[in-house]
Design a protein around this motif. Structure first.
Motif, PDB file in Angstrom:
ATOM      1  N   LEU A  37      30.443   6.138 -29.630  1.00 44.92           N
ATOM      2  CA  LEU A  37      29.060   6.576 -29.448  1.00 44.92           C
ATOM      3  C   LEU A  37      28.605   7.442 -30.612  1.00 44.92           C
ATOM      4  CD1 LEU A  37      29.012   7.491 -25.643  1.00 44.92           C
ATOM      5  CD2 LEU A  37      27.940   5.529 -26.735  1.00 44.92           C
TER       6      LEU A  37
ATOM      7  N   ASP B 277      21.151  10.365 -23.799  1.00 45.54           N
ATOM      8  CA  ASP B 277      22.451  10.989 -23.557  1.00 45.54           C
ATOM      9  C   ASP B 277      22.516  11.363 -22.087  1.00 45.54           C
ATOM     10  OD1 ASP B 277      24.933  12.172 -23.838  1.00 45.54           O
ATOM     11  OD2 ASP B 277      24.114  14.092 -24.480  1.00 45.54           O
ATOM     12  N   GLN B 278      23.143  10.484 -21.314  1.00 46.60           N
ATOM     13  CA  GLN B 278      23.225  10.639 -19.866  1.00 46.60           C
ATOM     14  C   GLN B 278      21.823  10.701 -19.255  1.00 46.60           C
ATOM     15  OE1 GLN B 278      25.930  13.931 -19.153  1.00 46.60           O
ATOM     16  NE2 GLN B 278      27.680  12.758 -19.863  1.00 46.60           N
TER      17      GLN B 278
ATOM     18  N   VAL C 110      17.777  12.925 -26.494  1.00 47.20           N
ATOM     19  CA  VAL C 110      18.192  13.863 -27.538  1.00 47.20           C
ATOM     20  C   VAL C 110      17.593  13.415 -28.862  1.00 47.20           C
ATOM     21  CG1 VAL C 110      20.121  14.949 -28.733  1.00 47.20           C
ATOM     22  CG2 VAL C 110      20.355  14.304 -26.335  1.00 47.20           C
TER      23      VAL C 110
ATOM     24  N   LEU D  19      33.868   7.748 -26.600  1.00 45.25           N
ATOM     25  CA  LEU D  19      32.997   8.813 -27.106  1.00 45.25           C
ATOM     26  C   LEU D  19      32.889   8.744 -28.624  1.00 45.25           C
ATOM     27  CD1 LEU D  19      34.198  11.784 -24.863  1.00 45.25           C
ATOM     28  CD2 LEU D  19      32.134  10.405 -24.587  1.00 45.25           C
TER      29      LEU D  19
ATOM     30  N   ARG E 148      16.914  18.550 -26.493  1.00 41.48           N
ATOM     31  CA  ARG E 148      17.098  17.679 -25.337  1.00 41.48           C
ATOM     32  C   ARG E 148      15.838  17.733 -24.482  1.00 41.48           C
ATOM     33  NH1 ARG E 148      22.441  16.380 -24.609  1.00 41.48           N
ATOM     34  NH2 ARG E 148      22.210  16.109 -22.363  1.00 41.48           N
TER      35      ARG E 148
ATOM     36  N   ALA F 264      25.703   6.559 -33.403  1.00 38.97           N
ATOM     37  CA  ALA F 264      24.591   7.466 -33.675  1.00 38.97           C
ATOM     38  C   ALA F 264      24.500   7.789 -35.163  1.00 38.97           C
ATOM     39  CB  ALA F 264      24.759   8.751 -32.865  1.00 38.97           C
TER      40      ALA F 264
END
Length: 254
Positions: free
Chosen positions: A75, A107-108, A112, A72, A132, A79
């Protein structure tokens, strides 16, 4: 608000450089919670990969932060690097075309928006960093969906619940699949009033050093103002800017 989740995540803050490993008793003492409650929360964190249990023997069982946090963290770092690289070029693009410029990532199962440069135009779209969006709505989200591996993309589409935001919003999987085919064929995505009536958006992919799509560079504005620009300077300058950002991230066209 889920208090169990808050309590569980709060346990992660008990670890530090000085105390990389903690026992159940130490965590219970520091948190002020009972051992059974702490054990239940630790077990959940361990299952999710946020903690790793080290069992030297029955009397010496310790916990340390898990590798999921590293994933995480990477990530987030990526970003942040992407925003730092993209922002100066986004500002230049905005100055050249005088339309709002966005940067979006996946994002999944959502897109976003992580960066934005606002136009000086009197009439502008209301958007915000952190927004989102469903992956079937708008040029940026559709582009991010289009460049996913086929199996991952199909799984996301299978689980989508389509909702009409305007009369132009895609509302079924077959239309979306055809749109994806066109996006991959032409190398960019366009949307006409899919999120807001009377708007146009165009997005180009941003690649990283592994030549994988990591973001979408988007330009959008009112249809009455941007329609004539879209076939000319806006489209070409957006493509050029996305390519320059990609190259600064290590992308190679070879």
């Amino acid at each position: 608000m889920n208090q169990s989740v808050i309590k569980a995540l709060g346990l992660l803050d008990l670890f530090s450089k000085e105390q990389k490993e903690l026992t159940l008793s130490a965590i219970a003492e520091k948190s002020g919670m009972t051992k059974p409650t702490v054990f239940r929360l630790l077990t959940s964190l361990e299952v999710c990969g946020f903690l790793t249990k080290i069992k030297n023997n029955n009397q010496d069982v310790r916990y340390r932060l898990g590798l999921k946090l590293l994933d995480l963290g990477n990530l987030v770092a990526e970003a942040l690097e992407l925003r730092a690289v993209a922002l100066p070029l986004m500002k230049k693009l905005c100055a050249d075309i005088d339309e709002v410029v966005h940067l979006a990532i996946l994002d999944q199962d959502k897109a976003v928006y992580i960066e934005k440069v606002e136009t000086n135009q009197a009439v502008r779209l209301y958007t915000r960093i952190g927004k989102r969006s469903e992956l079937y709505v708008g040029s940026g989200p559709k582009l991010l969906l289009s460049y996913l591996p086929r199996a991952e993309r199909q799984e996301l589409i299978k689980n989508m619940t389509f909702k009409k935001l305007t009369e132009h919003t895609i509302d079924n999987a077959s239309v979306l699949e055809e749109e994806i085919r066109q996006i991959r064929e032409q190398g960019y995505a366009v949307s006409y009033g899919e999120q807001d009536d009377g708007t146009i958006g165009i997005s180009y992919p941003i690649y990283d050093f592994k030549n994988e799509v990591v973001a979408a560079l988007n330009v959008s504005g009112p249809e009455t103002r941007i329609k004539e620009k879209l076939v000319g300077s806006v489209k070409e300058k957006t493509r050029e800017t996305a390519l320059r950002i990609s190259e600064e991230l290590g992308y190679s066209r070879v």
